[in-house]
Design a protein around this motif. Structure first.
Motif, PDB file in Angstrom:
ATOM      1  N   ALA A  61      -4.501   4.265  -2.444  1.00  0.00           N
ATOM      2  CA  ALA A  61      -5.534   5.634  -1.795  1.00  0.00           C
ATOM      3  C   ALA A  61      -7.498   4.837  -1.368  1.00  0.00           C
ATOM      4  O   ALA A  61      -7.798   5.035  -1.014  1.00  0.00           O
ATOM      5  CB  ALA A  61      -5.404   6.860  -1.703  1.00  0.00           C
ATOM      6  N   ARG A  62      -7.625   4.403  -2.778  1.00  0.00           N
ATOM      7  CA  ARG A  62      -9.061   4.307  -3.068  1.00  0.00           C
ATOM      8  C   ARG A  62      -9.100   2.707  -2.163  1.00  0.00           C
ATOM      9  O   ARG A  62     -10.097   2.572  -1.862  1.00  0.00           O
ATOM     10  CB  ARG A  62      -9.277   3.703  -4.345  1.00  0.00           C
ATOM     11  CG  ARG A  62      -9.869   5.176  -4.550  1.00  0.00           C
ATOM     12  CD  ARG A  62      -9.672   5.375  -6.449  1.00  0.00           C
ATOM     13  NE  ARG A  62     -10.074   6.718  -7.126  1.00  0.00           N
ATOM     14  CZ  ARG A  62     -11.127   6.454  -8.039  1.00  0.00           C
ATOM     15  NH1 ARG A  62     -11.002   5.411  -8.723  1.00  0.00           N
ATOM     16  NH2 ARG A  62     -11.277   8.166  -8.731  1.00  0.00           N
ATOM     17  N   LEU A  63      -8.364   2.179  -2.347  1.00  0.00           N
ATOM     18  CA  LEU A  63      -8.040   0.269  -1.422  1.00  0.00           C
ATOM     19  C   LEU A  63      -8.313   0.436  -0.194  1.00  0.00           C
ATOM     20  O   LEU A  63      -8.382   0.016  -0.038  1.00  0.00           O
ATOM     21  CB  LEU A  63      -6.768  -0.094  -2.631  1.00  0.00           C
ATOM     22  CG  LEU A  63      -6.578  -1.435  -1.737  1.00  0.00           C
ATOM     23  CD1 LEU A  63      -7.843  -2.764  -1.843  1.00  0.00           C
ATOM     24  CD2 LEU A  63      -5.407  -2.411  -1.423  1.00  0.00           C
ATOM     25  N   LEU A  64      -7.477   1.023   0.367  1.00  0.00           N
ATOM     26  CA  LEU A  64      -7.615   1.813   2.307  1.00  0.00           C
ATOM     27  C   LEU A  64      -9.099   2.478   1.989  1.00  0.00           C
ATOM     28  O   LEU A  64      -9.279   2.274   3.268  1.00  0.00           O
ATOM     29  CB  LEU A  64      -6.133   3.237   1.884  1.00  0.00           C
ATOM     30  CG  LEU A  64      -6.413   3.627   3.916  1.00  0.00           C
ATOM     31  CD1 LEU A  64      -6.164   2.119   4.524  1.00  0.00           C
ATOM     32  CD2 LEU A  64      -5.573   5.167   3.797  1.00  0.00           C
ATOM     33  N   LEU A  65      -9.351   3.297   1.380  1.00  0.00           N
ATOM     34  CA  LEU A  65     -10.484   3.458   1.984  1.00  0.00           C
ATOM     35  C   LEU A  65     -11.392   2.656   1.568  1.00  0.00           C
ATOM     36  O   LEU A  65     -12.840   2.340   1.975  1.00  0.00           O
ATOM     37  CB  LEU A  65     -11.538   4.605   0.741  1.00  0.00           C
ATOM     38  CG  LEU A  65     -12.752   5.357   0.736  1.00  0.00           C
ATOM     39  CD1 LEU A  65     -13.324   5.610   1.382  1.00  0.00           C
ATOM     40  CD2 LEU A  65     -13.030   5.798  -0.201  1.00  0.00           C
ATOM     41  N   ARG A  66     -12.055   1.700   0.622  1.00  0.00           N
ATOM     42  CA  ARG A  66     -12.833   0.476   0.517  1.00  0.00           C
ATOM     43  C   ARG A  66     -12.651  -0.386   1.718  1.00  0.00           C
ATOM     44  O   ARG A  66     -13.374  -1.023   1.869  1.00  0.00           O
ATOM     45  CB  ARG A  66     -12.591   0.015  -0.865  1.00  0.00           C
ATOM     46  CG  ARG A  66     -13.078   0.711  -1.582  1.00  0.00           C
ATOM     47  CD  ARG A  66     -12.686  -0.470  -2.888  1.00  0.00           C
ATOM     48  NE  ARG A  66     -12.294  -0.829  -3.602  1.00  0.00           N
ATOM     49  CZ  ARG A  66     -10.617  -0.494  -3.914  1.00  0.00           C
ATOM     50  NH1 ARG A  66     -11.321   0.704  -4.963  1.00  0.00           N
ATOM     51  NH2 ARG A  66      -9.444  -0.935  -4.512  1.00  0.00           N
TER      52      ARG A  66
END
Length: 188
Positions: free
Chosen positions: A65-70
């Protein structure tokens, strides 16, 4: 095997990545280092604490999810398409990134300003991936089944204008017209 691990680590730090676009994505989205902090991390953690993870691992969902955000911030995605099976943390990550969240591709066709998340990547989502790539949208794939991992390897071997960043659990397909095909193994 040890050499492959070394290459994944090396590429994940930006070493040996010769495409300027891929280097930008690696250093801003995949391994941004300590110089970046996103306010969107807190809502992702909050939803993970309140939503039970059925078949998902808390750490993997949080990381993806953090990768998707970044990634959506680095690409400047205007619309983010989510697969129906996606954990609510992915929806929160897409919302805080500033893009318009589209829960189902339905009659909408992805374009070059879009990001498509297919999780878990399976046989049903294979055609969605091909349509997204044909439209020029960036695609993030997570948790591929063994059969779909073989399909993905077939895509890798085909002509594909753009950059492919792939690891053991995650792959990013970033179409770029008039760009030589480049692929790098990553430690996602």
């Amino acid at each position: 095997m040890i050499f492959d691990s070394y290459l994944r680590w090396r590429h994940s730090k930006g070493f040996g990545v010769h495409s300027p676009f891929a280097y930008h994505i690696v250093t801003t989205a995949i391994t941004p280092g300590r110089r970046y902090a996103y306010y969107g991390y807190a809502p992702i953690d909050t939803i993970l604490e309140t939503t039970p993870a059925k078949d998902f691992s808390f750490g993997k969902i949080r990381k993806d999810a953090r990768l998707l955000l970044r990634l959506s911030v680095a690409l400047g995605a205007k619309r983010i398409f989510l697969s129906p099976e996606a954990h609510p943390a992915f929806r929160v990550a897409a919302e805080v990134s500033g893009g318009m969240v589209v829960p189902d591709m339905g009659n909408c066709y992805p374009s070059a300003d879009d990001l498509v998340l297919l999780t878990p990547f399976n046989e049903k989502s294979f055609n969605l991936m091909k349509d997204a790539i044909a439209g020029g949208a960036a695609v993030m794939l997570t948790s591929p089944s063994p059969f779909s991992a073989n399909l993905l390897k077939g895509i890798l071997s085909q002509d594909f204008d753009g950059v492919m960043l792939y690891g053991k659990r995650t792959a990013l397909l970033l179409p770029r017209p008039h760009t030589a095909h480049a692929r790098y193994s990553m430690a996602f």
